[in-house]
Enzyme design. Structure first.
Site, PDB file in Angstrom:
ATOM      1  N   ASP A   1      19.427 -18.941  -9.848  1.00 34.84           N
ATOM      2  CA  ASP A   1      20.157 -18.737 -10.899  1.00 34.84           C
ATOM      3  C   ASP A   1      21.077 -17.427 -10.810  1.00 34.84           C
ATOM      4  O   ASP A   1      20.597 -16.625 -10.026  1.00 34.84           O
ATOM      5  CB  ASP A   1      19.769 -19.145 -12.309  1.00 34.84           C
ATOM      6  CG  ASP A   1      18.398 -18.396 -12.519  1.00 34.84           C
ATOM      7  OD1 ASP A   1      18.139 -17.458 -11.659  1.00 34.84           O
ATOM      8  OD2 ASP A   1      17.592 -18.798 -13.489  1.00 34.84           O
TER       9      ASP A   1
ATOM     10  N   ASN B   1      10.466 -21.492 -23.975  1.00 33.06           N
ATOM     11  CA  ASN B   1      10.748 -22.753 -24.404  1.00 33.06           C
ATOM     12  C   ASN B   1      10.622 -23.884 -23.229  1.00 33.06           C
ATOM     13  O   ASN B   1      11.105 -25.113 -23.289  1.00 33.06           O
ATOM     14  CB  ASN B   1      12.309 -22.794 -24.934  1.00 33.06           C
ATOM     15  CG  ASN B   1      13.220 -22.469 -23.957  1.00 33.06           C
ATOM     16  OD1 ASN B   1      12.831 -22.070 -22.879  1.00 33.06           O
ATOM     17  ND2 ASN B   1      14.450 -22.262 -24.090  1.00 33.06           N
TER      18      ASN B   1
ATOM     19  N   GLU C   1      17.576 -25.320 -19.908  1.00 31.08           N
ATOM     20  CA  GLU C   1      16.958 -25.191 -21.146  1.00 31.08           C
ATOM     21  C   GLU C   1      16.831 -26.772 -21.649  1.00 31.08           C
ATOM     22  O   GLU C   1      17.034 -27.505 -21.228  1.00 31.08           O
ATOM     23  CB  GLU C   1      18.319 -24.701 -22.055  1.00 31.08           C
ATOM     24  CG  GLU C   1      18.706 -23.310 -21.694  1.00 31.08           C
ATOM     25  CD  GLU C   1      17.886 -22.279 -21.935  1.00 31.08           C
ATOM     26  OE1 GLU C   1      16.363 -22.377 -22.315  1.00 31.08           O
ATOM     27  OE2 GLU C   1      18.145 -20.948 -22.376  1.00 31.08           O
TER      28      GLU C   1
HETATM   29  C1  F6R Z   1      14.926 -16.596 -13.783  1.00 30.46           C
HETATM   30  C2  F6R Z   1      14.423 -17.760 -14.072  1.00 30.46           C
HETATM   31  C3  F6R Z   1      13.901 -17.896 -15.342  1.00 30.46           C
HETATM   32  C4  F6R Z   1      12.388 -17.067 -15.437  1.00 30.46           C
HETATM   33  C5  F6R Z   1      11.553 -17.242 -16.998  1.00 30.46           C
HETATM   34  C6  F6R Z   1      10.553 -16.345 -17.110  1.00 30.46           C
HETATM   35  O1  F6R Z   1      15.511 -16.589 -12.508  1.00 30.46           O
HETATM   36  O2  F6R Z   1      14.494 -18.785 -13.484  1.00 30.46           O
HETATM   37  O3  F6R Z   1      13.575 -19.118 -15.680  1.00 30.46           O
HETATM   38  O4  F6R Z   1      11.571 -17.296 -14.539  1.00 30.46           O
HETATM   39  O5  F6R Z   1      12.495 -16.965 -17.920  1.00 30.46           O
HETATM   40  O6  F6R Z   1      11.144 -14.925 -17.124  1.00 30.46           O
HETATM   41  P1  F6R Z   1      10.107 -13.806 -17.376  1.00 30.46           P
HETATM   42  O7  F6R Z   1       9.336 -13.797 -15.911  1.00 30.46           O
HETATM   43  O8  F6R Z   1      11.013 -12.509 -17.229  1.00 30.46           O
HETATM   44  O9  F6R Z   1       9.046 -14.073 -18.259  1.00 30.46           O
END
Ligand code: F6R
Length: 241
Positions: free
Chosen positions: A66, A132, A139
């Site tokens: 992303d 979440n 999402e």
């Molecule tokens: C970002 C992504 C998100 C993160 C998730 C966990 O490229 O794909 O889904 O993997 O938000 O983020 P952290 O590791 O910061 O808790």
């Protein structure tokens, strides 16, 4: 789902690194990458192993999950800049082997799934999970058959990511993300999560019903997924693994 639970984050990361090194030395030519705090140790170790010549990225293509929209090109939290800093600038990857769903000059996300297919698909996708249950920026409520698309971030996700910005107003409201179907098309997935705060999402992902309200729950249907947890993230699981 193969579930691996370790006493510490260090042990979990050591397991993941071994798996990644093994795949990069054998079957993995196309690697799916993610950003976020969960990945920093693993990326740092991959840099060391590359410097020691124990792994080589010369022939590896990478596809990131992303990228934020509406963020200055030089902002440290732009995911391309994050990846440059924590991985790409310190490994022997070719610049034209690095793919993002949007780049500085191109809003090319509609072709992203096709580009992945041109390279015969993602061999190994590294994945994190949001509190979440989001994967990538898919999402709750995102259709399971979604391809790479523009997504709106929930207020909860923006608040979680605020820690990387000076102020909530700075956190982008939109991103482009691989869709859930795009992620499910990866041949293998390693998803990892650490800490108590992720425990409810992990419980939902592994033990509860498969629902678009918890996007990661779809991974129950993937034929080759490993979930790597520290004991805090695993603390709400009710079965023995
Ligand atoms: C970002 C992504 C998100 C993160 C998730 C966990 O490229 O794909 O889904 O993997 O938000 O983020 P952290 O590791 O910061 O808790």
């Amino acid at each position: 789902m193969k579930i691996k639970i370790f006493d510490t984050v260090e042990l979990s990361n050591a397991y993941i690194i071994n798996e990644v090194v093994e795949r990069l030395s054998t079957t993995c030519k196309v690697l799916g990458l993610a950003t976020g705090s969960t990945f920093l140790e693993v990326y740092s170790k991959l840099i060391s192993l590359n410097k020691e010549k124990r792994i080589c990225f010369k022939d590896i293509k990478t596809f990131n999950l992303d990228e934020y929209i509406d963020i200055p090109h030089d902002h440290s939290q732009r995911y391309r800049n994050f990846m440059n800093k924590y991985l790409f600038f310190d490994i022997n990857i070719m610049q034209d082997h690095i793919f993002f769903p949007i780049t500085e000059n191109q809003f090319n996300y509609e072709q992203y799934d096709d580009t992945i297919k041109e390279y015969q698909g993602i061999d190994l996708q590294l994945l994190g999970i949001g509190h979440n249950g989001h994967i990538g920026f898919n999402e709750p409520g995102t259709p399971f058959d979604s391809k790479t698309h523009k997504a709106s971030l929930t207020e909860e996700t923006r608040r979680m990511n605020q820690r990387f910005f000076n102020h909530l107003d700075e956190v982008p409201k939109h991103a482009v993300t691989m869709g859930i179907q795009t992620i499910m098309d990866a041949k293998e997935i390693i998803i990892f999560a650490y800490g108590l705060a992720k425990a409810p999402a992990i419980k939902g992902m592994i033990e509860d019903e498969i629902t678009e309200n918890l996007p990661a729950s779809i991974l129950q249907r993937h034929p080759n997924v490993t979930v790597v947890l520290d004991k805090e993230a695993a603390s709400l699981l009710t079965k023995k693994y």
